[in-house]
Design a protein around this motif. Sequence first.
Motif, PDB file in Angstrom:
ATOM      1  N   PRO A  59      46.359 -37.650   6.702  1.00 60.52           N
ATOM      2  CA  PRO A  59      45.191 -36.932   7.214  1.00 60.52           C
ATOM      3  C   PRO A  59      45.484 -36.096   8.454  1.00 60.52           C
ATOM      4  O   PRO A  59      44.919 -35.005   8.622  1.00 60.52           O
ATOM      5  CB  PRO A  59      44.199 -38.057   7.536  1.00 60.52           C
ATOM      6  CG  PRO A  59      44.623 -39.204   6.686  1.00 60.52           C
ATOM      7  CD  PRO A  59      46.115 -39.096   6.582  1.00 60.52           C
ATOM      8  N   SER A  60      46.382 -36.571   9.297  1.00 63.80           N
ATOM      9  CA  SER A  60      46.667 -35.850  10.545  1.00 63.80           C
ATOM     10  C   SER A  60      47.327 -34.510  10.303  1.00 63.80           C
ATOM     11  O   SER A  60      47.296 -33.621  11.160  1.00 63.80           O
ATOM     12  CB  SER A  60      47.545 -36.709  11.460  1.00 63.80           C
ATOM     13  OG  SER A  60      48.818 -36.940  10.860  1.00 63.80           O
ATOM     14  N   SER A  64      45.122 -28.994  10.667  1.00 66.06           N
ATOM     15  CA  SER A  64      45.727 -27.754  11.162  1.00 66.06           C
ATOM     16  C   SER A  64      45.987 -26.773  10.022  1.00 66.06           C
ATOM     17  O   SER A  64      45.912 -25.555  10.206  1.00 66.06           O
ATOM     18  CB  SER A  64      47.033 -28.053  11.899  1.00 66.06           C
ATOM     19  OG  SER A  64      47.958 -28.702  11.042  1.00 66.06           O
ATOM     20  N   ALA A  65      46.287 -27.305   8.821  1.00 67.56           N
ATOM     21  CA  ALA A  65      46.534 -26.435   7.666  1.00 67.56           C
ATOM     22  C   ALA A  65      45.238 -25.807   7.166  1.00 67.56           C
ATOM     23  O   ALA A  65      45.222 -24.648   6.723  1.00 67.56           O
ATOM     24  CB  ALA A  65      47.197 -27.230   6.549  1.00 67.56           C
ATOM     25  N   VAL A  94      43.196 -40.347  -5.183  1.00 73.71           N
ATOM     26  CA  VAL A  94      41.932 -40.853  -4.631  1.00 73.71           C
ATOM     27  C   VAL A  94      41.890 -40.657  -3.116  1.00 73.71           C
ATOM     28  O   VAL A  94      41.074 -39.881  -2.597  1.00 73.71           O
ATOM     29  CB  VAL A  94      41.730 -42.347  -4.987  1.00 73.71           C
ATOM     30  CG1 VAL A  94      40.379 -42.834  -4.462  1.00 73.71           C
ATOM     31  CG2 VAL A  94      41.808 -42.544  -6.494  1.00 73.71           C
ATOM     32  N   ASP A  95      42.793 -41.352  -2.409  1.00 71.29           N
ATOM     33  CA  ASP A  95      42.791 -41.229  -0.942  1.00 71.29           C
ATOM     34  C   ASP A  95      43.071 -39.789  -0.523  1.00 71.29           C
ATOM     35  O   ASP A  95      42.489 -39.296   0.455  1.00 71.29           O
ATOM     36  CB  ASP A  95      43.838 -42.163  -0.333  1.00 71.29           C
ATOM     37  CG  ASP A  95      43.610 -43.625  -0.699  1.00 71.29           C
ATOM     38  OD1 ASP A  95      42.480 -43.960  -1.098  1.00 71.29           O
ATOM     39  OD2 ASP A  95      44.561 -44.428  -0.611  1.00 71.29           O
ATOM     40  N   ALA A 103      38.897 -33.215   5.872  1.00 74.20           N
ATOM     41  CA  ALA A 103      39.420 -32.095   6.661  1.00 74.20           C
ATOM     42  C   ALA A 103      38.580 -30.837   6.436  1.00 74.20           C
ATOM     43  O   ALA A 103      38.335 -30.071   7.376  1.00 74.20           O
ATOM     44  CB  ALA A 103      40.883 -31.833   6.295  1.00 74.20           C
ATOM     45  N   CYS A 104      38.131 -30.634   5.211  1.00 74.98           N
ATOM     46  CA  CYS A 104      37.297 -29.463   4.911  1.00 74.98           C
ATOM     47  C   CYS A 104      35.962 -29.547   5.655  1.00 74.98           C
ATOM     48  O   CYS A 104      35.453 -28.531   6.144  1.00 74.98           O
ATOM     49  CB  CYS A 104      37.053 -29.365   3.410  1.00 74.98           C
ATOM     50  SG  CYS A 104      38.503 -28.857   2.464  1.00 74.98           S
ATOM     51  N   ARG A 105      35.395 -30.730   5.721  1.00 76.18           N
ATOM     52  CA  ARG A 105      34.125 -30.885   6.445  1.00 76.18           C
ATOM     53  C   ARG A 105      34.324 -30.623   7.933  1.00 76.18           C
ATOM     54  O   ARG A 105      33.541 -29.907   8.559  1.00 76.18           O
ATOM     55  CB  ARG A 105      33.568 -32.281   6.224  1.00 76.18           C
ATOM     56  CG  ARG A 105      32.119 -32.418   6.700  1.00 76.18           C
ATOM     57  CD  ARG A 105      31.555 -33.808   6.648  1.00 76.18           C
ATOM     58  NE  ARG A 105      32.061 -34.619   5.548  1.00 76.18           N
ATOM     59  CZ  ARG A 105      32.974 -35.565   5.686  1.00 76.18           C
ATOM     60  NH1 ARG A 105      33.531 -35.796   6.873  1.00 76.18           N
ATOM     61  NH2 ARG A 105      33.358 -36.275   4.655  1.00 76.18           N
ATOM     62  N   ARG A 106      35.397 -31.176   8.491  1.00 74.76           N
ATOM     63  CA  ARG A 106      35.673 -30.976   9.913  1.00 74.76           C
ATOM     64  C   ARG A 106      35.931 -29.509  10.230  1.00 74.76           C
ATOM     65  O   ARG A 106      35.518 -28.999  11.273  1.00 74.76           O
ATOM     66  CB  ARG A 106      36.888 -31.800  10.337  1.00 74.76           C
ATOM     67  CG  ARG A 106      36.646 -33.292  10.445  1.00 74.76           C
ATOM     68  CD  ARG A 106      37.937 -33.993  10.855  1.00 74.76           C
ATOM     69  NE  ARG A 106      38.471 -33.464  12.106  1.00 74.76           N
ATOM     70  CZ  ARG A 106      39.748 -33.527  12.465  1.00 74.76           C
ATOM     71  NH1 ARG A 106      40.647 -34.051  11.626  1.00 74.76           N
ATOM     72  NH2 ARG A 106      40.148 -33.051  13.620  1.00 74.76           N
TER      73      ARG A 106
END
Length: 334
Positions: A59-60, A64-65, A94-95, A103-106
């Motif tokens: 996730p981290s 940035s991408a 899944v994960d 990430a898209c929401r953020r």
Amino acid sequence: MRKKIVVTGGTGFIGSRLVHRLAAQGEDVHALVRASSDLASLAECRDKITLAYGDVTDPSSLFSAIEGADEVYHCAGITYMGDRKNPLLQRINVDGTQNVLDACRRAKVRRVVHVSSITAVGISGPNRKFDEESRWNFDMIDLEYARTKHAAEKIVAAEVKKGLDVVIVVPAFVFGAGDINFNAGRIIKDVYKRKMPFYPTGGICVVDVEIVVDCLIAAMKKGRTGERYIVGGDNVSFKELAQTIMRVTGVHQRSFPLPIWGAHVISFVLGFSRFSKERHKISKLFNMTMFTVASKFLYFDSSKAQRELGMRYEPFEKSIRRTFEWYRERRMLN
């Protein structure tokens, strides 16, 4: 100013063809790749795109991408018919989907198109075609891949309820130029090399990758939020598929229908060391998990995609021929 478009799974079969198309249209394309990714599938458009390094299981690495993106196509996934990679299927399919959508929401991405699988729709049977409203029943087969693709769609539905704009595209069995890792193309190669002495008794819905790409782009433009669209074409038995490939390639082999009980017998016999030399004469597609799936009928109705996305139809033999000629020109069938 051009909009930023991110494609996860940019080196995969569908993802790479989508990247090629978007780049040819002059879009600002960012292909999500890992540091260890083989970039061969992007060689022809490498100078027209931006590589965004990240991993859907980390996730981290994603924010940035994806930051600043207007549109995200989530094509990343692993297709594996067996049970030896169950943890990896969970982490990626899944994960990984949850990580990408988080990430898209953020990043406040305007819209996401999620690439699913017909295994997330179900098993139709020989005399009917499933559509987007059919009840999922793939749990009758112990196939982790199907479970994870079904679970990923549930994650999408939950995110849509939270306000994220996501559309689901469900490709059928995809043939086409650019299948460098021999996904569906493995059948073409193995028929060409006479490694298909028998065929499963089920059937499959087939479609060309360029039609899938058409529909992915159309789904981004005009698909309805939260809806799923099956993108398929002809529904054919594996017998018809094998015979068509023989006709296209000009290579003929006597081939027989093999019921599932017969597949178990052959699998058992090939397990003995004295028959190990015979394995190279039989397609790598022959494993019991894959054969069990191929003994079922995965027939689908794509009329919704035709109505709402303008999905075009072409006879599946054209796709088989196009794929075969692409392989032959590159000497990939030796």
